[in-house]
Design an enzyme around this catalytic site. Sequence first.
Site, PDB file in Angstrom:
ATOM      1  N   ASN A 132       0.809  -1.231   0.000  1.00  0.00           N
ATOM      2  CA  ASN A 132       0.000   0.000   0.000  1.00  0.00           C
ATOM      3  C   ASN A 132       0.842   1.281   0.000  1.00  0.00           C
ATOM      4  O   ASN A 132       0.415   2.275  -0.578  1.00  0.00           O
ATOM      5  CB  ASN A 132      -1.034  -0.018   1.121  1.00  0.00           C
ATOM      6  CG  ASN A 132      -0.430  -0.035   2.489  1.00  0.00           C
ATOM      7  OD1 ASN A 132       0.687  -0.514   2.667  1.00  0.00           O
ATOM      8  ND2 ASN A 132      -1.146   0.479   3.462  1.00  0.00           N
ATOM      9  N   GLU A 230       3.841  -3.473  12.292  1.00  0.00           N
ATOM     10  CA  GLU A 230       2.907  -2.380  11.965  1.00  0.00           C
ATOM     11  C   GLU A 230       1.760  -3.040  11.218  1.00  0.00           C
ATOM     12  O   GLU A 230       1.932  -3.499  10.091  1.00  0.00           O
ATOM     13  CB  GLU A 230       3.568  -1.326  11.074  1.00  0.00           C
ATOM     14  CG  GLU A 230       4.728  -0.588  11.690  1.00  0.00           C
ATOM     15  CD  GLU A 230       4.343   0.401  12.769  1.00  0.00           C
ATOM     16  OE1 GLU A 230       3.145   0.555  13.074  1.00  0.00           O
ATOM     17  OE2 GLU A 230       5.275   1.002  13.332  1.00  0.00           O
ATOM     18  N   CYS A 264      -3.439   2.175   6.383  1.00  0.00           N
ATOM     19  CA  CYS A 264      -3.726   1.608   7.709  1.00  0.00           C
ATOM     20  C   CYS A 264      -4.227   2.684   8.665  1.00  0.00           C
ATOM     21  O   CYS A 264      -4.831   2.361   9.678  1.00  0.00           O
ATOM     22  CB  CYS A 264      -2.495   0.911   8.255  1.00  0.00           C
ATOM     23  SG  CYS A 264      -1.029   1.900   8.060  1.00  0.00           S
ATOM     24  N   GLU A 435       8.018   2.910  15.056  1.00  0.00           N
ATOM     25  CA  GLU A 435       8.973   3.254  14.010  1.00  0.00           C
ATOM     26  C   GLU A 435       9.042   4.776  13.926  1.00  0.00           C
ATOM     27  O   GLU A 435       8.289   5.486  14.566  1.00  0.00           O
ATOM     28  CB  GLU A 435       8.520   2.672  12.670  1.00  0.00           C
ATOM     29  CG  GLU A 435       8.539   1.153  12.662  1.00  0.00           C
ATOM     30  CD  GLU A 435       8.335   0.582  11.271  1.00  0.00           C
ATOM     31  OE1 GLU A 435       9.343   0.311  10.600  1.00  0.00           O
ATOM     32  OE2 GLU A 435       7.180   0.427  10.852  1.00  0.00           O
TER      33      GLU A 435
HETATM   34  P1  NAD Z   1       0.001  -9.032   3.952  1.00  0.00           P
HETATM   35  O1  NAD Z   1       0.079  -9.246   5.402  1.00  0.00           O
HETATM   36  O2  NAD Z   1      -0.679 -10.045   3.144  1.00  0.00           O
HETATM   37  O3  NAD Z   1       1.458  -8.881   3.305  1.00  0.00           O
HETATM   38  C1  NAD Z   1       2.423  -7.987   3.800  1.00  0.00           C
HETATM   39  C2  NAD Z   1       3.792  -8.508   3.410  1.00  0.00           C
HETATM   40  O4  NAD Z   1       4.029  -9.734   4.113  1.00  0.00           O
HETATM   41  C3  NAD Z   1       3.951  -8.838   1.920  1.00  0.00           C
HETATM   42  O5  NAD Z   1       5.274  -8.516   1.516  1.00  0.00           O
HETATM   43  C4  NAD Z   1       3.741 -10.346   1.892  1.00  0.00           C
HETATM   44  O6  NAD Z   1       4.369 -10.972   0.805  1.00  0.00           O
HETATM   45  C5  NAD Z   1       4.382 -10.762   3.201  1.00  0.00           C
HETATM   46  N1  NAD Z   1       3.896 -12.041   3.741  1.00  0.00           N
HETATM   47  C6  NAD Z   1       2.687 -12.619   3.555  1.00  0.00           C
HETATM   48  N2  NAD Z   1       2.639 -13.809   4.193  1.00  0.00           N
HETATM   49  C7  NAD Z   1       3.842 -13.981   4.806  1.00  0.00           C
HETATM   50  C8  NAD Z   1       4.406 -15.018   5.620  1.00  0.00           C
HETATM   51  N3  NAD Z   1       3.719 -16.091   5.942  1.00  0.00           N
HETATM   52  N4  NAD Z   1       5.670 -14.859   6.076  1.00  0.00           N
HETATM   53  C9  NAD Z   1       6.387 -13.758   5.772  1.00  0.00           C
HETATM   54  N5  NAD Z   1       5.910 -12.749   4.998  1.00  0.00           N
HETATM   55  C10 NAD Z   1       4.651 -12.850   4.527  1.00  0.00           C
HETATM   56  O7  NAD Z   1      -0.631  -7.590   3.812  1.00  0.00           O
HETATM   57  P2  NAD Z   1      -0.845  -6.745   2.492  1.00  0.00           P
HETATM   58  O8  NAD Z   1      -2.053  -7.288   1.841  1.00  0.00           O
HETATM   59  O9  NAD Z   1       0.404  -6.676   1.686  1.00  0.00           O
HETATM   60  O10 NAD Z   1      -1.056  -5.263   3.097  1.00  0.00           O
HETATM   61  C11 NAD Z   1      -2.274  -4.831   3.564  1.00  0.00           C
HETATM   62  C12 NAD Z   1      -2.336  -4.872   5.079  1.00  0.00           C
HETATM   63  O11 NAD Z   1      -1.219  -4.237   5.675  1.00  0.00           O
HETATM   64  C13 NAD Z   1      -3.518  -4.144   5.639  1.00  0.00           C
HETATM   65  O12 NAD Z   1      -4.189  -4.920   6.586  1.00  0.00           O
HETATM   66  C14 NAD Z   1      -2.940  -2.893   6.289  1.00  0.00           C
HETATM   67  O13 NAD Z   1      -3.635  -2.316   7.345  1.00  0.00           O
HETATM   68  C15 NAD Z   1      -1.615  -3.330   6.724  1.00  0.00           C
HETATM   69  N6  NAD Z   1      -0.706  -2.189   6.791  1.00  0.00           N
HETATM   70  C16 NAD Z   1      -0.318  -1.691   8.008  1.00  0.00           C
HETATM   71  C17 NAD Z   1       0.521  -0.608   8.087  1.00  0.00           C
HETATM   72  C18 NAD Z   1       0.993  -0.048   9.393  1.00  0.00           C
HETATM   73  O14 NAD Z   1       1.887   0.753   9.390  1.00  0.00           O
HETATM   74  N7  NAD Z   1       0.417  -0.406  10.506  1.00  0.00           N
HETATM   75  C19 NAD Z   1       0.985  -0.020   6.929  1.00  0.00           C
HETATM   76  C20 NAD Z   1       0.587  -0.546   5.724  1.00  0.00           C
HETATM   77  C21 NAD Z   1      -0.253  -1.626   5.681  1.00  0.00           C
END
Ligand code: NAD
Length: 459
Positions: A132, A230, A264, A435
């Site tokens: 995102n 995060e 987020c 962070e």
């Molecule tokens: P996701 O959790 O599916 O993926 C995030 C990252 O983790 C990707 O690079 C993905 O390839 C990796 N990943 C997935 N499964 C994994 C595993 N089993 N082991 C290691 N890595 C793995 O999330 P997304 O769909 O990419 O992003 C959207 C989500 O992220 C939303 O829920 C959003 O709120 C959250 N988000 C939070 C913040 C924050 O700062 N709090 C910022 C941005 C996004």
Amino acid sequence: MLHEHHVLNPATEELVATVPATPPAEVDAAVARAARAQSSWAALAPGDRARILRRVADVIDEHIEELAQLEVREAGHTVGNARWEAGNARDLFAYAAGGVERLTGRQIPVAGGINVTFQEPLGVIGVIAPWNFPMPIAAWGTAPALAAGNAVLLKPAETTPLTALRLAELALEAGLPEHLFQVLPGAGDVTGNALVEHPDVAKIVFTGSTRVGKQIMAKCADRVKRLTLELGGKSPNIVFADADVEAAAAAAPMSFLDNSGQDCCARTRILVQRSVYDRFLELLAPAVESVVVGDPADEKTQMGPLISKSQLERVRSYVPEATARAAIRGTAPDGPGFWFPPTVLTDLDPSAPVCVEEVFGPVAVVLPFEDEAHAVRLANATDYGLSGSLWTRDVGRALRVSGAVKAGNLSVNSHSSVRYWTPFGGYGQSGLGRELGPDALSAFTETKNVFISTEGPAQ
Ligand code: NAD
């Protein structure tokens, strides 16, 4: 297992690039190279490390437009936002560079000697980033980790690896030692998981969904591996009757529509005091309807598409009879691309899934409240606790409610919450650790305490 990832332009569904995935054996090799590079990096004089990181910031600055255009193509971000994001990556490196010589230990008074502390680098850091905000979030982890003397292996999201790969090339061009910052594209459960499970990766910085964050936390527990999370959010935007209601309604649309709601910190639960509820909705409707949704490369566009087909389906699942139930509905282009119009829902039970779960799309709910206590109860009625806003002219109320809302980042009469020089992170299931801000480098160090006796040898 996927061996390559197709990067699609979310606005057109055209193929932008095909990127090979990194298999676990290559992750092992990358960790070994990073560990060697880290030893030499940590041994450099702080001033020399700082100078190289400042050069990285300068080289990013020279490529802002190129990075922004890449972000528009791979992530569908509006060009204005994409330029800001590339600038944020630059600023992260410049800010972290300023911390290198300031990463000092302490001298603590003790009897019989002196006691000093050292901030030692952890070693190799695994940064796992979401799609995102590909550039800012990559830089949030990478820049302070490098500044504190570590090496970084960055696993970008499957859908958005291109800006991360380019940032690593630019860092090398700027003089960052080879292998110190490597980007490893690939699937989360393969490449990402290999980083999480690797014994020589000292810390994981994960930004993404709460579901995956919990799995990673459980795996890190096995080795007591350091971890920053995060995660998601369902942030409230609380409008009190004593607020400037016009200003609150004017600011509300982009607080949940920016980045098509894939933020987020999106203020997706708009809580409005009953006595100004109707007035607020009257003002909100034209403000939402006039948001310009379309080609993200057009300078006038305020909102682009969602990232992918699966994200579009997820958002649709929260608004099943969208047109019928939506109180306010903006516009979106027809044809190819992953489009969903700005949508505001009202008359919902506050415990409905769309009111408490993260939609991660351009969808907000508006709920009425009676008094301050009721507003705080509603604001805290989720498992998340990332951000929030409150609108009031009463300073005492602003401080009371800021104290009562369980969230890491609040803003009063504003929706701003993320600045690289102030701390960022979540309460509850929104995350673990912080962070950014003045302590960003410390999160990538271990504190060592050393006592040196000044007593002479026993006579
Ligand atoms: P996701 O959790 O599916 O993926 C995030 C990252 O983790 C990707 O690079 C993905 O390839 C990796 N990943 C997935 N499964 C994994 C595993 N089993 N082991 C290691 N890595 C793995 O999330 P997304 O769909 O990419 O992003 C959207 C989500 O992220 C939303 O829920 C959003 O709120 C959250 N988000 C939070 C913040 C924050 O700062 N709090 C910022 C941005 C996004």
